[in-house]
Design a protein around this motif. Structure first.
Motif, PDB file in Angstrom:
ATOM      1  N   VAL A   7     -38.289 -66.088 -28.522  1.00 58.42           N
ATOM      2  CA  VAL A   7     -39.750 -66.323 -28.925  1.00 58.42           C
ATOM      3  C   VAL A   7     -40.503 -66.852 -27.559  1.00 58.42           C
ATOM      4  CG1 VAL A   7     -39.233 -66.613 -31.254  1.00 58.42           C
ATOM      5  CG2 VAL A   7     -39.122 -68.383 -29.841  1.00 58.42           C
ATOM      6  N   THR A   8     -41.545 -66.609 -27.570  1.00 61.22           N
ATOM      7  CA  THR A   8     -42.592 -67.637 -26.331  1.00 61.22           C
ATOM      8  C   THR A   8     -43.096 -69.063 -26.993  1.00 61.22           C
ATOM      9  OG1 THR A   8     -44.545 -66.388 -27.178  1.00 61.22           O
ATOM     10  CG2 THR A   8     -43.067 -65.339 -25.244  1.00 61.22           C
ATOM     11  N   GLY A   9     -43.063 -69.849 -25.834  1.00 63.77           N
ATOM     12  CA  GLY A   9     -43.687 -71.148 -26.366  1.00 63.77           C
ATOM     13  C   GLY A   9     -44.137 -71.512 -25.168  1.00 63.77           C
ATOM     14  N   ASP A  48     -45.457 -74.689 -18.381  1.00 67.97           N
ATOM     15  CA  ASP A  48     -44.932 -73.420 -18.320  1.00 67.97           C
ATOM     16  C   ASP A  48     -44.905 -72.809 -19.551  1.00 67.97           C
ATOM     17  OD1 ASP A  48     -44.304 -72.807 -15.723  1.00 67.97           O
ATOM     18  OD2 ASP A  48     -42.112 -74.125 -15.852  1.00 67.97           O
ATOM     19  N   ASP A  49     -45.313 -71.524 -19.641  1.00 67.90           N
ATOM     20  CA  ASP A  49     -44.782 -70.561 -20.835  1.00 67.90           C
ATOM     21  C   ASP A  49     -43.681 -69.666 -20.559  1.00 67.90           C
ATOM     22  OD1 ASP A  49     -47.685 -70.740 -21.918  1.00 67.90           O
ATOM     23  OD2 ASP A  49     -48.400 -69.732 -20.114  1.00 67.90           O
ATOM     24  N   VAL A  50     -42.888 -70.216 -21.589  1.00 68.62           N
ATOM     25  CA  VAL A  50     -41.677 -69.564 -21.562  1.00 68.62           C
ATOM     26  C   VAL A  50     -41.021 -68.855 -22.534  1.00 68.62           C
ATOM     27  CG1 VAL A  50     -40.761 -71.662 -20.188  1.00 68.62           C
ATOM     28  CG2 VAL A  50     -40.653 -71.803 -22.751  1.00 68.62           C
ATOM     29  N   GLU A  51     -40.200 -68.024 -22.425  1.00 61.41           N
ATOM     30  CA  GLU A  51     -39.154 -67.280 -23.570  1.00 61.41           C
ATOM     31  C   GLU A  51     -37.964 -68.173 -24.001  1.00 61.41           C
ATOM     32  OE1 GLU A  51     -38.161 -63.427 -22.352  1.00 61.41           O
ATOM     33  OE2 GLU A  51     -40.077 -62.665 -23.092  1.00 61.41           O
ATOM     34  N   ILE A  52     -37.689 -68.507 -25.132  1.00 61.13           N
ATOM     35  CA  ILE A  52     -36.406 -69.246 -25.435  1.00 61.13           C
ATOM     36  C   ILE A  52     -35.842 -68.596 -26.575  1.00 61.13           C
ATOM     37  CG2 ILE A  52     -37.746 -71.525 -25.121  1.00 61.13           C
ATOM     38  CD1 ILE A  52     -38.076 -71.732 -28.159  1.00 61.13           C
ATOM     39  N   ARG A  53     -34.319 -68.826 -26.736  1.00 63.58           N
ATOM     40  CA  ARG A  53     -33.589 -68.144 -27.519  1.00 63.58           C
ATOM     41  C   ARG A  53     -33.207 -69.355 -28.597  1.00 63.58           C
ATOM     42  NH1 ARG A  53     -31.218 -63.469 -27.583  1.00 63.58           N
ATOM     43  NH2 ARG A  53     -31.440 -63.420 -25.455  1.00 63.58           N
TER      44      ARG A  53
END
Length: 299
Positions: A7-9, A48-53
């Motif tokens: 998901v992005t956050g 930062d815009d990031v992808e996280i698991r």
């Protein structure tokens, strides 16, 4: 939502190797960054815009898997994806440190981040001094505001400047950054400090950068105060270009590539002598150029 989903956050805070990532569906997720970032020389930054698991294991709820492309990134303060910088200094008590202020404005100009300059504690300053500050820094290309966290003066004007933007808030300790943020967003409840009567400096009350929502599309990044700032990454020519008040005179000097230092027939130096360019700003420019030359000479 599956625990294995990416998901992005957006990173809203980073403390002690933990990253607090806000996702609209999952809320705020406490994450660690994957070890590969260190090998790649990357470090997640607030903003930062990031992808996280998502993992939800023990105290960590997810892993930062990827940093999405940044619009920009600053070194001091270490933040990413900002629209502008709100640079806060005190108009009085303590008096502005012009050298530190000009260093910060040069750093923002180098990163092409527009700067808004706010002089807090306006209730303690003389009107003549505030007019002088406005003249110097409006001529340097800054929007200049005056505020008082004690009286509430200027807070509405600050809200208008911040609206619809992500703004990094920076400046030295003891100038009232946290007090102003508490007025803008009472739920933030930032810790405030006091000025030392002996050294006229404040204690560091903000210990980490964090992203604070003011409205649906308005965010401010509070950052730790600082008492020094070096511009090692700039060249002498790049520093010259970070002074907007020099721009009207560029190309009119006797020598091409004039740095406006010891060169003869320099309209910039003439403008300083005639009061069209601030002597304070110019003296700080000369000092910074000296630091860059000394660094270049080092083996």
């Amino acid at each position: 939502m599956s625990n294995s989903d990416l998901v992005t956050g957006k990173i809203i805070k980073g403390v002690g190797g933990f990253y607090y990532v806000y996702n609209q569906e999952a809320g705020t997720v406490v994450c660690r960054a994957r070890g590969a970032f260190r090998k790649e020389g990357l470090k997640p930054l607030v903003g930062d815009d990031v992808e996280i698991r998502l993992t939800f294991r023990e105290e960590v709820e997810g892993n930062v898997e990827r940093i999405l492309p940044r619009r920009n990134a600053l070194v001091r303060p270490a933040v990413a994806n900002v629209d502008q910088a709100l640079v806060i200094f005190a108009a009085a008590s303590p008096s502005p440190n012009f050298n530190l202020l000009d260093r910060f404005l040069a750093a923002m100009a180098y990163r092409q981040v527009p700067a808004v300059l706010c002089f807090n504690k306006a209730d303690l300053a003389e009107q003549e001094d505030m007019e002088r500050l406005r003249d110097i820094y409006e001529n340097a290309g800054c929007a200049v505001l005056f505020s008082s966290a004690r009286t509430g003066e200027g807070v509405d004007a600050l809200r208008r400047v911040l609206s619809g933007r992500t703004t990094t808030v920076a400046g030295p300790s003891g100038v009232g950054k946290s007090s102003l943020i508490n007025l803008l967003q009472p739920h933030a409840q930032m810790e405030t400090g006091h000025i030392s009567g002996k050294i006229q400096r404040g204690r560091h009350t903000t210990r980490h950068s964090q992203l604070i929502p003011l409205d649906e599309d308005t965010f401010i990044m509070d950052t730790p105060g600082f008492s020094s700032l070096y511009l090692d990454e700039l060249t002498e020519q790049e520093l010259r270009d970070c002074y907007p008040e020099f721009a009207p005179y560029e190309g009119t000097c006797r020598f091409q590539g004039c740095l406006h230092l010891a060169e003869p027939d320099c309209p910039v130096k003439e403008a300083v002598e005639n009061g069209r360019i601030s002597a304070i700003r110019y003296e700080n420019y000369v000092q910074l150029q000296g630091e860059l030359r000394a660094k270049r000479r080092k083996p």
